[in-house]
Design a protein around this motif. Sequence first.
Motif, PDB file in Angstrom:
ATOM      1  N   PHE A  51      14.652   9.645 -12.556  1.00 41.54           N
ATOM      2  CA  PHE A  51      15.883   9.937 -11.789  1.00 41.54           C
ATOM      3  C   PHE A  51      16.624   8.605 -11.734  1.00 41.54           C
ATOM      4  O   PHE A  51      16.019   7.548 -11.980  1.00 41.54           O
ATOM      5  CB  PHE A  51      15.544  10.438 -10.368  1.00 41.54           C
ATOM      6  CG  PHE A  51      14.579   9.541  -9.642  1.00 41.54           C
ATOM      7  CD1 PHE A  51      15.022   8.446  -8.914  1.00 41.54           C
ATOM      8  CD2 PHE A  51      13.197   9.746  -9.748  1.00 41.54           C
ATOM      9  CE1 PHE A  51      14.134   7.595  -8.291  1.00 41.54           C
ATOM     10  CE2 PHE A  51      12.287   8.895  -9.126  1.00 41.54           C
ATOM     11  CZ  PHE A  51      12.775   7.820  -8.382  1.00 41.54           C
ATOM     12  N   ASP A  56      13.512   2.559  -5.407  1.00 44.21           N
ATOM     13  CA  ASP A  56      12.884   3.872  -5.629  1.00 44.21           C
ATOM     14  C   ASP A  56      13.054   4.193  -7.106  1.00 44.21           C
ATOM     15  O   ASP A  56      14.181   4.235  -7.611  1.00 44.21           O
ATOM     16  CB  ASP A  56      13.576   4.916  -4.739  1.00 44.21           C
ATOM     17  CG  ASP A  56      12.811   6.229  -4.657  1.00 44.21           C
ATOM     18  OD1 ASP A  56      11.887   6.442  -5.466  1.00 44.21           O
ATOM     19  OD2 ASP A  56      13.158   7.049  -3.787  1.00 44.21           O
ATOM     20  N   GLU A 104       6.570   4.694  -0.650  1.00 45.05           N
ATOM     21  CA  GLU A 104       6.216   5.959  -1.302  1.00 45.05           C
ATOM     22  C   GLU A 104       5.119   5.740  -2.338  1.00 45.05           C
ATOM     23  O   GLU A 104       5.270   4.938  -3.259  1.00 45.05           O
ATOM     24  CB  GLU A 104       7.454   6.539  -2.005  1.00 45.05           C
ATOM     25  CG  GLU A 104       7.145   7.787  -2.826  1.00 45.05           C
ATOM     26  CD  GLU A 104       8.366   8.382  -3.517  1.00 45.05           C
ATOM     27  OE1 GLU A 104       9.289   7.610  -3.875  1.00 45.05           O
ATOM     28  OE2 GLU A 104       8.385   9.609  -3.701  1.00 45.05           O
ATOM     29  N   ASP A 120       7.093   8.657  -9.329  1.00 43.74           N
ATOM     30  CA  ASP A 120       8.045   8.443  -8.237  1.00 43.74           C
ATOM     31  C   ASP A 120       7.418   7.409  -7.301  1.00 43.74           C
ATOM     32  O   ASP A 120       6.337   7.649  -6.755  1.00 43.74           O
ATOM     33  CB  ASP A 120       8.285   9.785  -7.524  1.00 43.74           C
ATOM     34  CG  ASP A 120       9.447   9.732  -6.544  1.00 43.74           C
ATOM     35  OD1 ASP A 120      10.101   8.685  -6.442  1.00 43.74           O
ATOM     36  OD2 ASP A 120       9.682  10.762  -5.878  1.00 43.74           O
ATOM     37  N   THR A 148       8.345   4.243  -4.296  1.00 42.15           N
ATOM     38  CA  THR A 148       9.285   3.450  -3.503  1.00 42.15           C
ATOM     39  C   THR A 148       8.562   2.257  -2.895  1.00 42.15           C
ATOM     40  O   THR A 148       7.455   2.405  -2.352  1.00 42.15           O
ATOM     41  CB  THR A 148       9.908   4.263  -2.344  1.00 42.15           C
ATOM     42  OG1 THR A 148      10.530   5.416  -2.864  1.00 42.15           O
ATOM     43  CG2 THR A 148      10.952   3.437  -1.597  1.00 42.15           C
ATOM     44  N   GLU A 182       5.919   9.575   1.562  1.00 41.42           N
ATOM     45  CA  GLU A 182       6.997   8.593   1.630  1.00 41.42           C
ATOM     46  C   GLU A 182       7.716   8.577   2.977  1.00 41.42           C
ATOM     47  O   GLU A 182       8.891   8.920   3.078  1.00 41.42           O
ATOM     48  CB  GLU A 182       8.007   8.833   0.505  1.00 41.42           C
ATOM     49  CG  GLU A 182       8.498  10.262   0.349  1.00 41.42           C
ATOM     50  CD  GLU A 182       9.479  10.390  -0.836  1.00 41.42           C
ATOM     51  OE1 GLU A 182      10.456   9.639  -0.879  1.00 41.42           O
ATOM     52  OE2 GLU A 182       9.241  11.254  -1.710  1.00 41.42           O
TER      53      GLU A 182
HETATM   54 ZN    ZN Z   1      11.118   8.250  -4.760  1.00 44.68          ZN
END
Ligand code: ZN
Length: 361
Positions: free
Chosen positions: A187, A218, A340, A229, A231, A326
């Motif tokens: 992302f 992130d 996270e 994913d 963070t 997270e």
């Molecule tokens: Zn994230």
Amino acid sequence: MYTRLDRLRAILVGRELPALLVTTPANVRYLSGFTGSNGALLITSNANLLFTDSRYLIQAAREAPTFAVREIINPERPLPVALKAVAAELGLPRIAFEAAYVTVAGHRGLSEALAGVAELTPVEGLVERLREVKDPDELQTLRRAIAITDAAFAATLPRLRPEMTEREAAWMLEVALRIGGAEAISFPIIVAAGPNSALPHARPGDEPLGLNRPIIIDMGARVDGYHADLTRTVTLGEPDERFRQIYAIVLEAQRRAIAGMRPGALTHEVDALARSYIAAMGYGDHFGHGLGHGVGLDVHEGPGLRRAQPEAPGVPLQAGMVTSVEPGIYIEGWGGVRIEDLVLVTADGCTVLSQAPKLNV
Ligand code: ZN
Ligand code: ZN
């Protein structure tokens, strides 16, 4: 061992659905292996069909060898027309379709073509539920995506300077992910410095990273379709006392939630382990989002770790689920802290998969 298609068929039998039309791309990939941009599956009690167009015939045979390929030709034989022929050929009285993905126009096309041949039945979440529990192949791919993400973060962190902008930092992280082996980023990377870090989904801009203030990063690598994913919240220079306090609270909230993750634990109870601690420390109004989400072929998928709603009650965790944990605290005008990690639920508890370093506060 039961395959993904066996598990799906058992659900179809239980619901008395003779066939399921699968059009959501991640579900098509999950069930068949096919990764082309134009693909639909029809799963019946004894047939696996893959509809695609001429661009993908070779790829379909290679990626989805257990599926019989039916060619779509536009405009002569679009999906609804090809589907009608198959419904008639196989004598299917009803075809379930994925209501969350089919558009109004797509539905009109299907119902017109199938009129008098087969009935359409909307269903939701059938394949998505299966995807929540990862099989060993998926876990291996996820672990690779996570390792690339951890390494890219650790390699980039010492290179960040206060005068760099958020956007430059995001680009450095993206390059590190790609060089490390990511096929794409999961992302758009978030780098949010100072007061911008109070926005959970801030977009990196011209703001310099600056000194002695929170910077939320992130990020995630995508590998073979699977999303990591991660963070971390960092500071350049010395974090001040407020930062240390808030960071310690978020870290402890995360630790408490992870300590409660095991098969059978309910998703909203895990959320509450972190949320109640943050509230008890006086920051209950500063943690608005859910605690976590599943990851896999989508970066946000089930199960969600969040407060239970009447229409979305908590569900029990199962071994093989991988979710983010997270927690965050966001203070307008000052900034935020979010930490996270991705966590795998195991037979007797859980394992934290993310290994990127955290601060010692
Ligand atoms: Zn994230
Ligand atoms: Zn996340």
